[in-house]
Write an enzyme that holds these catalytic residues in place. Structure first.
Site, PDB file in Angstrom:
ATOM      1  N   ASP A  89      -2.346 -10.782   8.580  1.00 49.11           N
ATOM      2  CA  ASP A  89      -2.203  -9.058   8.234  1.00 49.11           C
ATOM      3  C   ASP A  89      -3.380  -7.808   7.776  1.00 49.11           C
ATOM      4  O   ASP A  89      -4.492  -8.617   8.441  1.00 49.11           O
ATOM      5  CB  ASP A  89      -1.525  -9.844   6.333  1.00 49.11           C
ATOM      6  N   ASN A 147      10.430  -7.672   7.489  1.00 48.47           N
ATOM      7  CA  ASN A 147       9.752  -6.177   8.030  1.00 48.47           C
ATOM      8  C   ASN A 147      11.071  -5.264   8.387  1.00 48.47           C
ATOM      9  O   ASN A 147      10.163  -4.059   8.979  1.00 48.47           O
ATOM     10  CB  ASN A 147       9.335  -6.899   9.261  1.00 48.47           C
TER      11      ASN A 147
HETATM   12  C1  IPE Z   1       3.119 -10.807   5.634  1.00 45.53           C
HETATM   13  O1  IPE Z   1       2.605  -9.262   5.934  1.00 45.53           O
HETATM   14  C2  IPE Z   1       4.259 -10.619   7.659  1.00 45.53           C
HETATM   15  C3  IPE Z   1       3.578 -10.651   8.659  1.00 45.53           C
HETATM   16  C4  IPE Z   1       2.318 -11.000   8.074  1.00 45.53           C
HETATM   17  C5  IPE Z   1       4.437 -10.915   9.462  1.00 45.53           C
HETATM   18  P1  IPE Z   1       3.361  -7.861   4.783  1.00 45.53           P
HETATM   19  O2  IPE Z   1       2.312  -7.552   5.287  1.00 45.53           O
HETATM   20  O3  IPE Z   1       4.710  -7.381   5.549  1.00 45.53           O
HETATM   21  O4  IPE Z   1       3.257  -8.316   3.415  1.00 45.53           O
HETATM   22  P2  IPE Z   1       3.996  -7.863   2.403  1.00 45.53           P
HETATM   23  O5  IPE Z   1       4.808  -6.379   2.352  1.00 45.53           O
HETATM   24  O6  IPE Z   1       2.551  -6.778   2.069  1.00 45.53           O
HETATM   25  O7  IPE Z   1       4.247  -9.265   0.977  1.00 45.53           O
HETATM   26  C1  IPE Z   2       0.344  -7.195   9.880  1.00 43.02           C
HETATM   27  O1  IPE Z   2       0.007  -6.290   9.721  1.00 43.02           O
HETATM   28  C2  IPE Z   2       1.302  -7.520  10.833  1.00 43.02           C
HETATM   29  C3  IPE Z   2       2.864  -7.316  10.228  1.00 43.02           C
HETATM   30  C4  IPE Z   2       3.154  -7.252   9.336  1.00 43.02           C
HETATM   31  C5  IPE Z   2       4.075  -7.443  11.283  1.00 43.02           C
HETATM   32  P1  IPE Z   2       0.496  -5.144   8.659  1.00 43.02           P
HETATM   33  O2  IPE Z   2       1.162  -4.362   9.555  1.00 43.02           O
HETATM   34  O3  IPE Z   2       1.348  -6.102   7.407  1.00 43.02           O
HETATM   35  O4  IPE Z   2      -0.377  -3.859   8.079  1.00 43.02           O
HETATM   36  P2  IPE Z   2      -0.886  -3.569   6.777  1.00 43.02           P
HETATM   37  O5  IPE Z   2      -0.389  -5.095   5.677  1.00 43.02           O
HETATM   38  O6  IPE Z   2      -0.161  -2.348   6.278  1.00 43.02           O
HETATM   39  O7  IPE Z   2      -2.307  -2.681   6.778  1.00 43.02           O
HETATM   40 MG    MG Z   3       0.567  -5.994   5.374  1.00 42.89          MG
END
Ligand code: IPE
Ligand code: IPE
Ligand code: MG
Length: 235
Positions: A14, A62
């Protein structure tokens, strides 16, 4: 170090978006660098003697992101799979994908199946990619399969047990993760492996995933080796 490493590490990668924002770059640039971090950490995990690594690449939630971002992530996954397919003959990695495949593009599913097939007998680290994965969705699909088997009489109600449920999950042949790492400072599991993480050790770091390095991984693994797992027993 080799002796005490966890057998199975799960990672919630993340912070790609925030990493890119902080650099005034588009979010997809963060995902791109994040995919390079993944290549490097997988290689390092194999060097350390870890047997399984499960990485959260795209959640069932997502899809609610802007189309441009979802398309960008899917393109990166496609590229990642293509490159893994090209390298499969001389690499030792066994690849597996968990998650709901019927919502992915047929082209992506074809590459997933090709990579899984090409690497099925490999003896190196097993890399499990969670793509369009949601823990609740996985459990719902497992229940539907069990109900179908009950109806067909290939499963008996008295045979339903924890082991049996485990066999209906996407992770059927994979041992539960010993250790979960989440980057970016968020303290939640976001629908990742709810059944499988029941007794895993959790580790949270403020590092954004694109900045997560081999030495950050060492710190995490070191902390794991100092944890005392009890599994409900008294000492
Ligand atoms: C979890 O991260 C999913 C992945 C890393 C693929 P998110 O960024 O989607 O999770 P939330 O929304 O912060 O809980
Ligand atoms: C994790 O990084 C990757 C995916 C969820 C695909 P994020 O895209 O959630 O990055 P933040 O949490 O918005 O910084
Ligand atoms: Mg995230």
């Amino acid at each position: 170090m080799k002796k005490d490493v966890p057998t199975h590490v799960a990672i919630i990668m993340d912070g790609n978006g925030r990493w890119a924002n902080a650099k005034k770059m588009p979010r997809n640039a963060g995902h791109k660098v994040g995919s390079e971090t993944l290549q490097d950490i997988v290689e390092y995990a194999e060097e350390l003697g870890i047997s399984y690594i499960t990485v959260y690449a795209f959640s069932t939630e997502n899809w609610s992101r802007p189309k441009e971002e979802v398309d960008g992530i899917m393109k990166l996954l496609d590229n990642y799979l293509s490159s893994a397919i090209k390298k499969a003959s001389y690499k030792s990695i066994r690849a597996k994908v968990i998650g709901r495949k019927d919502e992915l593009s047929p082209k992506l599913v074809e590459k997933i199946e090709k990579l899984e097939h090409l690497t099925r007998d490999k003896k190196g680290i097993c890399v499990i990619f969670a793509i369009n994965y949601g823990g609740r969705d996985e459990i719902v699909r497992a229940i539907a399969k069990m109900a179908t088997d009950l109806e067909k009489d290939t499963l008996k109600i008295q045979d339903i047990s924890e082991d049996m449920v485990t066999k209906y999950l996407d992770t059927a042949d994979i041992p539960d993760p010993d250790f979960l790492i989440r980057t970016s400072g968020e303290l939640r599991t976001s629908n990742f492996l709810p059944w499988q993480l029941a007794y895993s050790e959790f580790y949270f770091t403020n590092k954004m995933w694109p900045d997560f390095s081999r030495s950050d991984f060492d710190l995490a693994i070191n902390e794991y080796t100092n944890r005392k797992r009890r599994f409900g027993k008294s000492e």
